[in-house]
Design a protein around this motif. Structure first.
Motif, PDB file in Angstrom:
ATOM      1  N   CYS A 184       0.852  -1.193   0.000  1.00  0.00           N
ATOM      2  CA  CYS A 184       0.000   0.000   0.000  1.00  0.00           C
ATOM      3  C   CYS A 184       0.893   1.251   0.000  1.00  0.00           C
ATOM      4  O   CYS A 184       2.060   1.209   0.406  1.00  0.00           O
ATOM      5  N   CYS A 195      -5.482  -5.880   8.223  1.00  0.00           N
ATOM      6  CA  CYS A 195      -4.864  -4.796   7.456  1.00  0.00           C
ATOM      7  C   CYS A 195      -3.374  -5.067   7.249  1.00  0.00           C
ATOM      8  O   CYS A 195      -2.702  -5.653   8.087  1.00  0.00           O
ATOM      9  N   TYR A 245       4.227  -4.012   7.945  1.00  0.00           N
ATOM     10  CA  TYR A 245       5.208  -2.964   7.652  1.00  0.00           C
ATOM     11  C   TYR A 245       6.556  -3.230   8.342  1.00  0.00           C
ATOM     12  O   TYR A 245       7.604  -3.134   7.716  1.00  0.00           O
ATOM     13  N   GLU A 251      -8.375   6.645   5.280  1.00  0.00           N
ATOM     14  CA  GLU A 251      -7.278   5.853   5.851  1.00  0.00           C
ATOM     15  C   GLU A 251      -6.347   6.772   6.639  1.00  0.00           C
ATOM     16  O   GLU A 251      -5.966   7.843   6.145  1.00  0.00           O
ATOM     17  N   PRO A 295      -5.542   5.382   0.245  1.00  0.00           N
ATOM     18  CA  PRO A 295      -4.535   4.940  -0.710  1.00  0.00           C
ATOM     19  C   PRO A 295      -5.206   4.058  -1.765  1.00  0.00           C
ATOM     20  O   PRO A 295      -6.146   3.321  -1.450  1.00  0.00           O
ATOM     21  N   CYS A 345      -6.599   0.284  -1.246  1.00  0.00           N
ATOM     22  CA  CYS A 345      -6.865  -0.041   0.166  1.00  0.00           C
ATOM     23  C   CYS A 345      -8.305  -0.517   0.298  1.00  0.00           C
ATOM     24  O   CYS A 345      -9.236   0.172  -0.109  1.00  0.00           O
ATOM     25  N   ASN A 376     -10.241  -0.660   2.779  1.00  0.00           N
ATOM     26  CA  ASN A 376     -11.130   0.169   3.600  1.00  0.00           C
ATOM     27  C   ASN A 376     -11.820   1.238   2.768  1.00  0.00           C
ATOM     28  O   ASN A 376     -13.017   1.472   2.900  1.00  0.00           O
TER      29      ASN A 376
HETATM   30  S1  SF4 Z   1      -5.524   0.687   5.906  1.00  0.00           S
HETATM   31 FE1  SF4 Z   1      -5.149   0.135   3.767  1.00  0.00          FE
HETATM   32  S2  SF4 Z   1      -3.491   1.441   3.104  1.00  0.00           S
HETATM   33 FE2  SF4 Z   1      -3.522   1.536   5.329  1.00  0.00          FE
HETATM   34  S3  SF4 Z   1      -2.042   0.026   5.953  1.00  0.00           S
HETATM   35 FE3  SF4 Z   1      -4.049  -0.988   5.915  1.00  0.00          FE
HETATM   36  S4  SF4 Z   1      -4.248  -1.896   3.900  1.00  0.00           S
HETATM   37 FE4  SF4 Z   1      -2.561  -0.431   3.824  1.00  0.00          FE
END
Ligand code: SF4
Length: 427
Positions: free
Chosen positions: A69, A104, A109, A236, A367, A370, A372
Motif C-alpha cells: 500500500c 490490514c 510494515y 485511511e 490509498p 486499500c 477500507n
Molecule cells: S488501511 Fe489500507 S493502506 Fe492503510 S495500511 Fe491498511 S491496507 Fe494499507
C-alpha cells in the motif's frame, strides 16, 4: 530508581535505548514532532524523519515491489532516504515503526522493513515497534512514562491541528495562521520535553502550553465567513493525515473556499479501546484482570482528554468530536455487524456523524487499492441518498494523482449546492 533525564544529579541513563537516536515517520507532521518530544522527555534522543519529497517516492519505489500500500512505500522511502543521506552512524539509528494485528497490511510494515534493511546492508539498524501486545518490548522501564506521555502528546497535537484548520481558512493575512501553528508546536514540544515527569505536573504543563497556544490563535486577525462550506474529511489514517501522500488536499480545499473537519489520530485510539472491550465481552473476560486494566486505562485517558480539551469549549463548540460508540452506531446499519471492523467503520460512521453536524460534504482520502476505502465507497451512495444527497467523494492516492485541483473545484460546487438545501444545520 531509573532517572529519565540525562544530566539529573545523581541519576543514571541505563535504559535499553541509550546511545540510540529514534526517528519517527511523520504520519501527521504535528503529532510526529510531538512524539519525538515524548522520546526526548524520557531521555532518548529522537527526531522526526526529514520531510518527504520526490526522492521519497523514487527511493520507496526502488525498495518496494508495487504491491504494497502507498503508506508503506512513502514510509520505506523516507527511512531509506534518511539512511542514505544522514551522517549518523546506522548503528545508532532506531526506526520507529508501530505495528498492529488484524487483517490490514499495516501489521506487515515492520517485518517488511526489517527484510529490506537486512537485504540492503543495514543489518545493524534496529526497528522499534512497541505495542501493548508485546508489553512495549524494547522500552524496558521507560514503557510506563512513554505510554502516558505519548497519549497526552497525541491529544495535544490533535488539538493544535484542529485549531489550525478552524482558523486558517478565515485568516486575513495569508500565512499568519501557519506561522502561529509552528510557534505553538514548538511551545508544545518544549513543554512535553521539559515538563516534570510526575503525571499531574506534566498534565498541567501541557495544558498551560495549550492555553498559551489558544491565546496566540485568538490574537490573529480573522474574518469568519459563516457561508463557507464545511467539508468532513475521513479515510485511511496515514493518507488522510500525511500531507505529502494526499498532496495537501486540505490546504487545496481551503484555497477553493472550504473549511475542513479532519478526523484525528485519537479517534483510532478510542476505536481500539472499544474493540478491546468488544473482544473481552465476546470471550467472557469483561470481568477479569484484563477487563479491569482496560477500564482503568480508558478512565485515565478520558480524564486527560477532558483536562486538555476543557480550555477549547468555545473554539470547538460546533465541531465537537463524537464519542466513539456514537460513530460505531452510525455505521451499524450500513456495514455487516461484527463482520466489518477497522477504518471502514470509522469512515462510514464518522461521515454520517459529520453530515448530521452540518457538514456540507464528505471527502474520503484513501490509498489506491486499500480495501477500507473500497468498502466505504461501496456504501457511500446509500448514505448520501439517506442524508438528502450530501456529496461524498473518494479521493485515492498512489503518488500519481492526475488533476486534484479540477476535481476539488467541481466537488466544492456540489457542496455549495447541497448547502442550500441541507436538512442538518451546523452547530
Ligand atoms: S488501511 Fe489500507 S493502506 Fe492503510 S495500511 Fe491498511 S491496507 Fe494499507
Amino acid at each position: 530508581m531509573l532517572s529519565l533525564r540525562p544530566g539529573v544529579p545523581g541519576g543514571r541513563v541505563d535504559h535499553p535505548l541509550e546511545g540510540k537516536k529514534v526517528y519517527i515517520p511523520p504520519m501527521a507532521y504535528g503529532s510526529g514532532r510531538a512524539f519525538a518530544a515524548v522520546f526526548r522527555a524520557i531521555g532518548v534522543d529522537a527526531d522526526i524523519v526529514p520531510p518527504s519529497d520526490e526522492r521519497t517516492r523514487e527511493i520507496g519505489a526502488r525498495y518496494t515491489s508495487g504491491d504494497e500500500c502507498y503508506p508503506a512505500k512513502v514510509t520505506i522511502g523516507d527511512f531509506m532516504k534518511l539512511l542514505q543521506t544522514s551522517d549518523i552512524d546506522p548503528d545508532r539509528l532506531l526506526l520507529f515503526m508501530p505495528t498492529a494485528d488484524g487483517p490490514c497490511r499495516f501489521g506487515q510494515y515492520a517485518p517488511y522493513l526489517r527484510r529490506i534493511l537486512t537485504a540492503s546492508g543495514y543489518e545493524q539498524t534496529e526497528i522499534l515497534s512497541p505495542t501493548s501486545y508485546n508489553s512495549y518490548h524494547g522500552l524496558g522501564e521507560l514503557a510506563g512514562p512513554f505510554v502516558r506521555t505519548g497519549w497526552r502528546a497525541l491529544l495535544a497535537a490533535d488539538i493544535l491541528q484542529k485549531l489550525l484548520l478552524h482558523y486558517r481558512p478565515h485568516e486575513v493575512v495569508k500565512g499568519s495562521i501557519d506561522a502561529v501553528y509552528e510557534e505553538c508546536l514548538a511551545d508544545l514540544c518544549a513543554s512535553i520535553e521539559n515538563a516534570p515527569t510526575k503525571p499531574p505536573l506534566q498534565l498541567r504543563a501541557i495544558r498551560d502550553s495549550l492555553v498559551r497556544c489558544r491565546d496566540r490563535f485568538r490574537a490573529v486577525p480573522i474574518r469568519r465567513d459563516p457561508s463557507m462550506p464545511l467539508i468532513g474529511v475521513v479515510g485511511e489514517i496515514f493518507c488522510r493525515l500525511n500531507t505529502f501522500s494526499n498532496e495537501d488536499l486540505v490546504r487545496r480545499l481551503e484555497e477553493y473556499g472550504g473549511e475542513a473537519w479532519l478526523s484525528d489520530i485519537t479517534e483510532w485510539v478510542w476505536y481500539t479501546n472499544a474493540e478491546n472491550f468488544r473482544k473481552l465481552r465476546l470471550t467472557g473476560r469483561l470481568i477479569s484482570k484484563d477487563g479491569l486494566v482496560a477500564w482503568i486505562r480508558q478512565r485515565v485517558q478520558r480524564r486527560d482528554e477532558h483536562v486538555l480539551l476543557e480550555p477549547f469549549r468555545e473554539e470547538f463548540s460546533d465541531c465537537k468530536e463524537p464519542d466513539i460508540y456514537e460513530v460505531i452506531e452510525c455505521a451499524r446499519p450500513y456495514l455487516p455487524n461484527d463482520g466489518a471492523m477497522g477504518e471502514m467503520v470509522l469512515n462510514v460512521g464518522k461521515a454520517i456523524y459529520l453530515a448530521k453536524r452540518g457538514a456540507d460534504g464528505i471527502i474520503d482520502i484513501s490509498p489506491f487499492t486499500c480495501m477500507n476505502g473500497i468498502v466505504s465507497e461501496a456504501v457511500y451512495p446509500k448514505i448520501s441518498r439517506d442524508l438528502g444527497g450530501i456529496p461524498i467523494r473518494n479521493f485515492y492516492f498512489d503518488g500519481t494523482q492526475s488533476d486534484l485541483d479540477r476535481d476539488l473545484g467541481v466537488y466544492i460546487e456540489l457542496a455549495r449546492s447541497y448547502q442550500r438545501r441541507k436538512q442538518f444545520q451546523r452547530g
